[in-house]
Design an enzyme around this catalytic site. Structure first.
Site, short mmCIF file in Angstrom:
data_model
loop_
_atom_site.label_atom_id
_atom_site.label_comp_id
_atom_site.label_asym_id
_atom_site.label_seq_id
_atom_site.Cartn_x
_atom_site.Cartn_y
_atom_site.Cartn_z
CD GLN A 123 -3.09 0.76 2.29
OE1 GLN A 123 -3.90 -0.03 2.66
NE2 GLN A 123 -2.53 1.42 3.83
N GLY A 124 1.21 1.67 -0.98
CA GLY A 124 1.78 3.21 -1.38
C GLY A 124 0.96 4.63 -0.55
CB SER A 126 3.13 7.05 3.88
OG SER A 126 2.05 6.64 4.99
CB SER A 158 4.53 -2.78 4.87
OG SER A 158 4.24 -2.00 6.07
CD GLU A 241 -4.03 0.29 7.48
OE1 GLU A 241 -3.99 0.42 6.57
OE2 GLU A 241 -2.50 0.41 7.86
CD GLU A 363 0.91 11.37 19.38
OE1 GLU A 363 0.96 10.49 18.43
OE2 GLU A 363 1.40 10.92 19.72
C1 FAD Z 1 4.87 -0.96 10.69
C2 FAD Z 1 4.59 0.13 10.18
C3 FAD Z 1 4.16 -0.15 8.68
C4 FAD Z 1 3.68 0.99 8.25
N1 FAD Z 1 3.61 0.54 6.39
C5 FAD Z 1 2.78 1.36 5.84
C6 FAD Z 1 2.12 0.89 4.44
O1 FAD Z 1 2.32 0.00 4.38
N2 FAD Z 1 1.95 1.76 3.89
C7 FAD Z 1 2.47 3.45 3.76
O2 FAD Z 1 1.70 3.81 3.10
N3 FAD Z 1 2.33 3.94 4.76
C8 FAD Z 1 3.11 2.79 6.55
N4 FAD Z 1 3.69 3.66 6.89
C9 FAD Z 1 3.53 4.77 7.79
C10 FAD Z 1 2.48 4.81 8.27
O3 FAD Z 1 1.16 5.86 7.93
C11 FAD Z 1 3.03 6.60 8.88
O4 FAD Z 1 4.24 6.91 9.91
C12 FAD Z 1 2.14 7.36 9.66
O5 FAD Z 1 1.32 7.44 9.25
C13 FAD Z 1 2.51 8.49 10.76
O6 FAD Z 1 3.35 9.35 9.55
P1 FAD Z 1 4.79 9.61 9.75
O7 FAD Z 1 5.51 9.03 9.69
O8 FAD Z 1 5.02 10.97 8.18
O9 FAD Z 1 4.81 10.81 11.05
P2 FAD Z 1 4.36 12.14 11.07
O10 FAD Z 1 3.12 12.77 10.28
O11 FAD Z 1 5.58 13.35 10.71
O12 FAD Z 1 3.76 12.29 12.51
C14 FAD Z 1 5.61 12.57 13.41
C15 FAD Z 1 4.77 12.85 14.73
O13 FAD Z 1 3.88 14.24 14.43
C16 FAD Z 1 2.42 13.76 14.98
N5 FAD Z 1 1.64 14.58 14.56
C17 FAD Z 1 1.23 14.96 13.28
N6 FAD Z 1 0.92 15.35 13.37
C18 FAD Z 1 -0.62 15.93 14.24
C19 FAD Z 1 -1.44 17.04 14.47
N7 FAD Z 1 -2.39 16.96 13.97
N8 FAD Z 1 -1.79 16.60 16.44
C20 FAD Z 1 -0.68 15.93 17.28
N9 FAD Z 1 -0.02 15.30 17.11
C21 FAD Z 1 0.53 15.26 15.22
C22 FAD Z 1 2.20 12.60 15.20
O14 FAD Z 1 1.18 11.76 15.93
C23 FAD Z 1 3.85 11.88 15.76
O15 FAD Z 1 4.08 11.50 16.23
C24 FAD Z 1 3.61 2.03 8.24
C25 FAD Z 1 4.06 2.90 9.44
C26 FAD Z 1 4.81 1.58 10.45
C27 FAD Z 1 4.67 2.57 11.86
#
Ligand code: FAD
Length: 379
Positions: A123-124, A126, A158, A241, A363
């Site tokens: 799933q692409g 992020s 993933s 999901e 969050e």
């Molecule tokens: C095990 C795992 C599997 C994954 N698999 C996939 C996958 O298959 N496909 C895919 O597309 N993605 C995948 N992801 C990515 C996942 O969807 C993102 O990591 C997630 O959406 C958070 O985005 P980010 O890492 O960019 O963090 P950010 O969005 O940059 O967040 C950083 C921090 O800021 C906080 N924050 C952000 N915005 C707010 C707000 N408005 N209010 C309060 N706090 C906030 C967050 O809670 C976090 O603590 C996976 C992630 C993990 C850990």
């Protein structure tokens, strides 16, 4: 879950137990790519036995049963410590999405190979600048004849290294179009121009990947829903999901917890552990009650916004269970190997750190619950 089976589920459970007893153990290596190949063989074996897609319609290769049949399947696989089928994204998120939003041609083409293990999906969604704020995504797709041409980068994808297809969100509207300019595309991972780079995790696994798209051509017929209306499709995918996460994880956590109690008892480590065990048992019971409610909702309709509550609850209880295991087992939690040599408790403890990030961070889910379920204003 502690729901009493009705007669039909009870027969199903007995048949599956007997089948698993005949087909386990099924050897799976830790190392890739052997592991992926073996897991696909395992899924194919399950499919041949009539155990894949228990609640999917028969015209797409399923068994035409009810949502609860899938729970019986998950419970029995976990109980027998059987390997999980590898096509989890296809099975738990893309499949339900295509059943709701796909064309008949897409359903007939894509659903059967998801079930029999021939095609595994990733799933692409992020991107480096678009995680929680998914509507900021920038990977672009422009129409050229009958194809979209995709350029950009995804991250945290993933299983991409072993996937045949990707459910991809792309920007087809103007740069600032946010939710209104996103399209949901089905992309063949063997298309020229795709580069996958694995990322190693703290627990030693490399499930995640960066995926780069450089002039990748995707036929227009692979759009799910309408062009520029992919946001609605993506939100339905995320709700599924999250709902499937509570259903399957609540069962696995119960089994892990029971194994931990057994390990503590056999090492005479119960002194001083009772308070913590009672607390964790309470959390698990709450989770199981939530899973029953999830199942009822899935049986009667869509997961909806309540899936944010389910995801938040499950992720925090997952962390509580594995923290409890590592704290109470102490040094014994290091070196307790499972069937494929993984250091079980430490591996799962480290893995559980990601539970409050994937599928929406804790969050952001709290914000969603406050705004959409409680009707509170944005802070
Ligand atoms: C095990 C795992 C599997 C994954 N698999 C996939 C996958 O298959 N496909 C895919 O597309 N993605 C995948 N992801 C990515 C996942 O969807 C993102 O990591 C997630 O959406 C958070 O985005 P980010 O890492 O960019 O963090 P950010 O969005 O940059 O967040 C950083 C921090 O800021 C906080 N924050 C952000 N915005 C707010 C707000 N408005 N209010 C309060 N706090 C906030 C967050 O809670 C976090 O603590 C996976 C992630 C993990 C850990």
């Amino acid at each position: 879950m502690n729901v009493a089976d009705d007669e039909r589920q009870s027969v199903l459970r007995d048949q599956l137990r007997a089948w698993l007893a005949d087909h386990l153990p099924f050897p799976v290596d830790r190392e890739e790519p052997t592991r992926n190949r073996q897991l696909r063989q395992w899924q194919h074996l399950l499919f041949s036995g009539g155990w894949m897609g228990l609640s999917w319609p028969t015209e797409y290769g399923g068994q035409g049963g009810e949502a609860v049949d899938q729970v019986v399947f998950n419970q029995e696989l976990a109980r027998a410590k059987a390997p999980s089928p590898p096509g989890i994204i296809g099975l738990q998120t893309l499949g339900p999405t295509l059943l709701k939003f796909g064309t008949e041609e897409q359903r007939l083409r894509f659903l059967p190979p998801i079930l029999d293990g021939r095609e595994v999906w990733c799933q692409g969604f992020s991107e480096p600048g678009a995680g929680s704020d998914l509507a900021a995504l920038r990977t672009s797709a422009t129409l050229d004849g009958e194809d979209f041409v995709v350029n950009g980068q995804k991250v945290w994808t993933s299983y991409a290294a072993y996937s045949d297809w990707c459910a991809l969100l792309v920007r087809t509207g103007d740069v600032g179009s946010r939710h209104r300019g996103i399209t949901y595309l089905l992309v063949d991972m063997t298309t020229p121009g795709i580069t996958v780079r694995p990322i190693q995790q703290i627990n030693g696994d490399s499930d995640f990947n960066e995926v780069f798209f450089d002039d990748v051509r995707v036929p227009r017929r692979n759009v799910v829903g309408q062009v520029n209306e992919g946001w609605q499709v993506a939100m339905a995918t995320l709700s599924h999901e999250r709902a499937m996460y509570v259903l399957s994880r609540s069962i696995e956590l119960r089994i892990a917890f029971n194994d931990m109690v057994t390990a503590l008892a056999s090492e005479s480590l119960m002194d001083g552990a009772l308070g913590r065990l009672g607390e964790t048992e309470t959390l698990l019971t709450v989770l199981e009650a939530q899973a029953m409610s999830t199942l009822t909702r899935l049986t009667h309709g869509e997961p909806g916004d309540v899936s944010a509550v389910e995801k938040l609850l499950t992720s925090e209880i997952e962390q509580a269970v594995f923290s409890c295991a590592v704290d109470l087992l102490g040094p014994l939690s290091v070196g307790a190997r499972d069937d494929v040599g993984v250091d079980r408790w430490v591996h799962d403890y480290l893995g559980s750190r990601s539970a409050t990030i994937h599928g929406g961070t804790a969050e952001v889910l709290r914000n969603t619950i406050a705004q959409r379920l409680l009707g509170l204003p944005r802070s």
